[in-house]
Design a protein around this motif. Structure first.
Motif, short mmCIF file in Angstrom:
data_model
loop_
_atom_site.label_atom_id
_atom_site.label_comp_id
_atom_site.label_asym_id
_atom_site.label_seq_id
_atom_site.Cartn_x
_atom_site.Cartn_y
_atom_site.Cartn_z
N HIS A 112 12.55 29.16 -31.70
CA HIS A 112 11.25 29.82 -31.75
C HIS A 112 10.19 28.87 -32.31
O HIS A 112 9.06 28.81 -31.78
CB HIS A 112 11.34 31.08 -32.61
CG HIS A 112 10.04 31.80 -32.76
ND1 HIS A 112 9.47 32.52 -31.73
CD2 HIS A 112 9.17 31.89 -33.81
CE1 HIS A 112 8.32 33.03 -32.15
NE2 HIS A 112 8.11 32.66 -33.40
N PHE A 113 10.55 28.13 -33.34
CA PHE A 113 9.61 27.20 -33.95
C PHE A 113 9.16 26.13 -32.94
O PHE A 113 7.98 25.80 -32.85
CB PHE A 113 10.25 26.53 -35.17
CG PHE A 113 9.35 25.54 -35.87
CD1 PHE A 113 8.45 25.97 -36.84
CD2 PHE A 113 9.41 24.18 -35.56
CE1 PHE A 113 7.62 25.06 -37.48
CE2 PHE A 113 8.57 23.28 -36.19
CZ PHE A 113 7.68 23.72 -37.16
N PHE A 114 10.11 25.60 -32.19
CA PHE A 114 9.80 24.56 -31.21
C PHE A 114 9.28 25.12 -29.88
O PHE A 114 8.88 24.36 -29.00
CB PHE A 114 11.02 23.69 -30.95
CG PHE A 114 11.34 22.74 -32.07
CD1 PHE A 114 10.44 21.76 -32.46
CD2 PHE A 114 12.56 22.81 -32.74
CE1 PHE A 114 10.73 20.89 -33.50
CE2 PHE A 114 12.85 21.94 -33.78
CZ PHE A 114 11.93 20.98 -34.16
N GLY A 115 9.32 26.44 -29.74
CA GLY A 115 8.72 27.07 -28.57
C GLY A 115 9.51 26.95 -27.29
O GLY A 115 8.92 26.84 -26.20
N ARG A 132 14.47 18.84 -23.82
CA ARG A 132 15.78 18.29 -24.18
C ARG A 132 15.75 17.77 -25.62
O ARG A 132 16.71 17.93 -26.38
CB ARG A 132 16.17 17.18 -23.22
CG ARG A 132 16.49 17.63 -21.81
CD ARG A 132 16.63 16.45 -20.86
NE ARG A 132 17.82 15.68 -21.14
CZ ARG A 132 18.97 15.82 -20.48
NH1 ARG A 132 19.09 16.72 -19.51
NH2 ARG A 132 20.00 15.07 -20.78
N GLN A 133 14.63 17.12 -25.99
CA GLN A 133 14.53 16.60 -27.34
C GLN A 133 14.43 17.73 -28.36
O GLN A 133 14.96 17.63 -29.47
CB GLN A 133 13.33 15.66 -27.47
CG GLN A 133 13.25 14.90 -28.79
CD GLN A 133 14.41 13.95 -29.00
OE1 GLN A 133 15.27 13.78 -28.14
NE2 GLN A 133 14.46 13.33 -30.17
N LYS A 134 13.77 18.82 -27.99
CA LYS A 134 13.71 19.98 -28.88
C LYS A 134 15.11 20.55 -29.10
O LYS A 134 15.47 20.94 -30.22
CB LYS A 134 12.79 21.05 -28.29
CG LYS A 134 11.32 20.67 -28.28
CD LYS A 134 10.48 21.71 -27.56
CE LYS A 134 9.02 21.29 -27.47
NZ LYS A 134 8.19 22.28 -26.76
N ASP A 158 7.51 14.48 -26.77
CA ASP A 158 6.22 14.73 -26.14
C ASP A 158 5.26 15.15 -27.26
O ASP A 158 5.65 15.24 -28.43
CB ASP A 158 6.33 15.80 -25.05
CG ASP A 158 6.85 17.13 -25.55
OD1 ASP A 158 6.89 17.35 -26.79
OD2 ASP A 158 7.22 17.97 -24.73
N TRP A 159 3.99 15.38 -26.93
CA TRP A 159 3.01 15.63 -27.99
C TRP A 159 3.34 16.89 -28.77
O TRP A 159 3.23 16.92 -30.01
CB TRP A 159 1.60 15.74 -27.39
CG TRP A 159 0.60 16.21 -28.41
CD1 TRP A 159 -0.10 17.37 -28.39
CD2 TRP A 159 0.23 15.54 -29.62
NE1 TRP A 159 -0.90 17.47 -29.51
CE2 TRP A 159 -0.71 16.35 -30.29
CE3 TRP A 159 0.61 14.32 -30.20
CZ2 TRP A 159 -1.29 16.00 -31.50
CZ3 TRP A 159 0.04 13.96 -31.42
CH2 TRP A 159 -0.90 14.79 -32.05
N PHE A 165 7.40 18.51 -35.02
CA PHE A 165 8.33 17.78 -35.87
C PHE A 165 7.72 17.50 -37.24
O PHE A 165 8.36 17.70 -38.28
CB PHE A 165 8.76 16.47 -35.22
CG PHE A 165 9.40 15.51 -36.18
CD1 PHE A 165 10.67 15.76 -36.67
CD2 PHE A 165 8.72 14.39 -36.64
CE1 PHE A 165 11.25 14.90 -37.59
CE2 PHE A 165 9.30 13.53 -37.55
CZ PHE A 165 10.57 13.79 -38.03
N TRP A 166 6.47 17.03 -37.27
CA TRP A 166 5.86 16.71 -38.56
C TRP A 166 5.60 17.96 -39.37
O TRP A 166 5.67 17.93 -40.61
CB TRP A 166 4.58 15.91 -38.35
CG TRP A 166 4.90 14.48 -38.04
CD1 TRP A 166 4.64 13.81 -36.89
CD2 TRP A 166 5.57 13.55 -38.89
NE1 TRP A 166 5.12 12.53 -36.96
CE2 TRP A 166 5.69 12.34 -38.17
CE3 TRP A 166 6.10 13.63 -40.18
CZ2 TRP A 166 6.31 11.22 -38.73
CZ3 TRP A 166 6.72 12.52 -40.73
CH2 TRP A 166 6.82 11.33 -40.00
#
Length: 210
Positions: A112-115, A132-134, A158-159, A165-166
């Motif tokens: 949910h956080f990463f959407g 994939r990175q998420k 990606d952006w 991430f930060w």
């Protein structure tokens, strides 16, 4: 107000040496990652970063020196180790078993956080590189590790992943967790508590924002 780093350590490498045949890769490297800190290890190609990382996470044994890890860690390799034929949920279930987790609550919170919670039933082969990175980050964090280790993460972000991430890194640090980023080029240097420069198997200097 600048947050003071904890005195507790979650990773420590003392006088680590490693050679492959006649090629000396690490020559007495020392590294300490304290709880609640964000640390970057930077260096040009061939500096020994990959070997240092593999020793830090236990994939490779040092020839000499000490390695101490306290608590669980999460590891995001440079190339995500995902199976294109499996769905996102099947990956979560596999790692649930591997980590010995009772449920997938934390994994779903991270999705949910990463959407990308709507991708749970999608096969990995159909996912974009950013998604994939998420998933890679979610798999590394779903057991709430003390330390998150990232190998060249910016190449896969990606952006949206970069921004989130930060945001998550700040949350982890406030909770006493740590993040170690290994890269040839550090972005947003001001985000880190320490930046360590690896050159020909040794750390040259440390720049700290604390």
């Amino acid at each position: 107000m600048t947050q003071m780093p904890s005195t507790r350590q979650c990773l420590r490498l003392d006088d680590v040496w490693k050679a492959y045949g006649r090629r000396q890769v690490l020559s007495g490297a020392d590294l300490c990652v304290r709880a609640g800190t964000l640390v970057a290890v930077v260096g040009e190609n061939g500096a020994g970063k990959s070997t240092l990382l593999r020793i830090a996470v236990g994939q490779v044994a040092a020839d000499r020196g000490g390695v101490e890890r306290v608590g669980p860690f999460g590891y995001c390799p440079q190339v995500a180790v995902l199976n294109d034929t499996l769905t996102v949920r099947q990956h979560l279930r596999l790692f649930q078993v591997a980590y010995g987790l009772h449920d997938l609550r934390r994994a779903h919170e991270l999705m949910h956080f990463f959407g990308f919670e709507d991708c749970e039933n999608a096969r990995v082969a159909s996912l974009s590189g950013g998604t994939r990175q998420k998933l890679n980050l979610t798999l590394a964090l779903m057991h709430d590790p003390q330390l998150l280790v990232l190998d060249e993460p910016y190449q896969g972000f990606d952006w949206d992943t970069h921004r989130r991430f930060w945001e998550l890194a700040s949350i982890l640090r406030a909770a006493g967790r740590s993040v170690l980023v290994v890269t040839h080029l550090v972005h947003e240097q001001e985000q880190f508590d320490a930046v360590r420069h690896l050159h020909r198997g040794r750390f040259l200097q440390e720049a700290s924002s604390t």
